[in-house]
Design a protein around this motif. Structure first.
Motif, short mmCIF file in Angstrom:
data_model
loop_
_atom_site.label_atom_id
_atom_site.label_comp_id
_atom_site.label_asym_id
_atom_site.label_seq_id
_atom_site.Cartn_x
_atom_site.Cartn_y
_atom_site.Cartn_z
N ILE A 1 9.74 -2.10 -5.79
CA ILE A 1 9.47 -3.39 -6.41
C ILE A 1 9.45 -3.24 -7.93
O ILE A 1 10.02 -4.07 -8.65
CB ILE A 1 8.16 -4.00 -5.89
CG1 ILE A 1 8.30 -4.37 -4.41
CG2 ILE A 1 7.77 -5.23 -6.70
CD1 ILE A 1 7.01 -4.80 -3.76
N CYS A 2 8.81 -2.19 -8.44
CA CYS A 2 8.79 -1.95 -9.89
C CYS A 2 10.20 -1.77 -10.43
O CYS A 2 10.55 -2.31 -11.47
CB CYS A 2 7.94 -0.72 -10.21
SG CYS A 2 6.17 -0.97 -9.99
N GLN A 3 11.01 -1.03 -9.70
CA GLN A 3 12.40 -0.81 -10.11
C GLN A 3 13.18 -2.13 -10.09
O GLN A 3 13.96 -2.42 -11.00
CB GLN A 3 13.07 0.21 -9.20
CG GLN A 3 14.49 0.53 -9.59
CD GLN A 3 15.09 1.59 -8.67
OE1 GLN A 3 14.46 2.07 -7.74
NE2 GLN A 3 16.32 1.94 -8.94
N SER A 4 12.94 -2.96 -9.08
CA SER A 4 13.60 -4.25 -8.99
C SER A 4 13.19 -5.16 -10.15
O SER A 4 14.04 -5.86 -10.73
CB SER A 4 13.24 -4.91 -7.65
OG SER A 4 13.82 -6.16 -7.52
N SER B 1 0.81 -1.21 0.00
CA SER B 1 0.00 0.00 0.00
C SER B 1 0.85 1.27 0.00
O SER B 1 0.34 2.34 -0.31
CB SER B 1 -0.95 0.00 1.20
OG SER B 1 -0.21 -0.06 2.39
N THR B 2 2.11 1.19 0.34
CA THR B 2 2.94 2.38 0.34
C THR B 2 3.58 2.58 -1.03
O THR B 2 4.05 1.63 -1.66
CB THR B 2 4.04 2.29 1.42
OG1 THR B 2 4.90 1.21 1.10
CG2 THR B 2 3.43 2.08 2.80
N GLU B 3 3.60 3.82 -1.48
CA GLU B 3 4.15 4.13 -2.81
C GLU B 3 5.64 3.85 -2.90
O GLU B 3 6.13 3.45 -3.95
CB GLU B 3 3.87 5.59 -3.15
CG GLU B 3 2.46 5.84 -3.61
CD GLU B 3 2.28 7.26 -4.12
OE1 GLU B 3 3.18 7.77 -4.82
OE2 GLU B 3 1.23 7.84 -3.81
N GLU B 4 6.36 4.03 -1.82
CA GLU B 4 7.81 3.80 -1.83
C GLU B 4 8.11 2.33 -2.08
O GLU B 4 9.00 1.98 -2.86
CB GLU B 4 8.41 4.25 -0.51
CG GLU B 4 9.91 4.15 -0.46
CD GLU B 4 10.46 4.68 0.84
OE1 GLU B 4 11.39 4.04 1.37
OE2 GLU B 4 9.97 5.71 1.34
N VAL C 1 4.31 -1.11 -13.92
CA VAL C 1 3.41 -0.31 -13.09
C VAL C 1 2.64 -1.25 -12.15
O VAL C 1 2.43 -2.41 -12.46
CB VAL C 1 2.40 0.51 -13.93
CG1 VAL C 1 3.11 1.58 -14.74
CG2 VAL C 1 1.59 -0.37 -14.84
N VAL C 2 2.26 -0.69 -11.01
CA VAL C 2 1.44 -1.43 -10.06
C VAL C 2 -0.01 -1.11 -10.35
O VAL C 2 -0.38 0.05 -10.54
CB VAL C 2 1.78 -1.03 -8.61
CG1 VAL C 2 0.89 -1.77 -7.63
CG2 VAL C 2 3.23 -1.30 -8.31
N ARG C 3 -0.82 -2.15 -10.36
CA ARG C 3 -2.25 -1.96 -10.58
C ARG C 3 -3.01 -2.69 -9.49
O ARG C 3 -2.49 -3.59 -8.85
CB ARG C 3 -2.66 -2.49 -11.95
CG ARG C 3 -1.95 -1.77 -13.06
CD ARG C 3 -2.71 -1.77 -14.32
NE ARG C 3 -2.06 -0.88 -15.26
CZ ARG C 3 -1.88 -1.13 -16.52
NH1 ARG C 3 -2.33 -2.26 -17.03
NH2 ARG C 3 -1.29 -0.27 -17.31
#
Length: 138
Positions: free
Chosen positions: A76-79, A68-71, A97-99
């Motif tokens: 995770i997206c960067q990883s 739930s946290t944007e950080e 992207v997170v959906r």
């Protein structure tokens, strides 16, 4: 005792696909996409530090993270982007992207990238879902 197995050297699959040799015989684009998905599944379910030969292989454990946290979502997206760029050379120009599923409210990751086919470059979209503490590439 070591055994010799017959390799399909004409395959465009990953090394793991050629070694396992237990998947159904698909031809053309379907086999190629399945090979990419299987390789990504292996990469995403590894954790950094688990592979002695490649310490950075894998992504952080998404079950330990609060999505739930944007950080956390951003890391995770960067990883995921980093692992694809480093360990799946058949994919390029990756966006992650997170959906959130509007029905179940569960989070998943969407990967949009270009995949290099033999004669063509094609845009693909893959969804990565968390299922029983593992990441599934759909």
């Amino acid at each position: 005792m070591a055994t010799l197995r017959r390799w399909n050297t004409g395959s465009k699959g990953s090394l793991f696909d050629r070694l396992q040799n237990d998947q159904p015989r698909l031809k053309g684009d379907a086999a190629f996409i399945l090979s990419v998905k299987n390789n990504l599944r292996h990469i995403f379910n590894a954790r950094p530090g688990e592979c002695h030969g490649t310490k950075e292989l894998g992504i952080i454990d998404v079950n330990d993270a609060l999505l739930s946290t944007e950080e956390i979502q951003s890391s995770i997206c960067q990883s995921i982007r980093h692992c694809i760029a480093r360990y799946e050379p058949r994919i390029s120009q990756t966006q992650v992207v997170v959906r959130q599923d509007p029905i179940t409210f569960t989070y998943y990751f969407s990967v949009i990238a270009q995949i290099a086919q033999v004669y063509d470059v094609e845009r693909i979209e893959l969804d990565i879902h968390i299922n029983n503490n593992k990441l599934e590439v759909i």
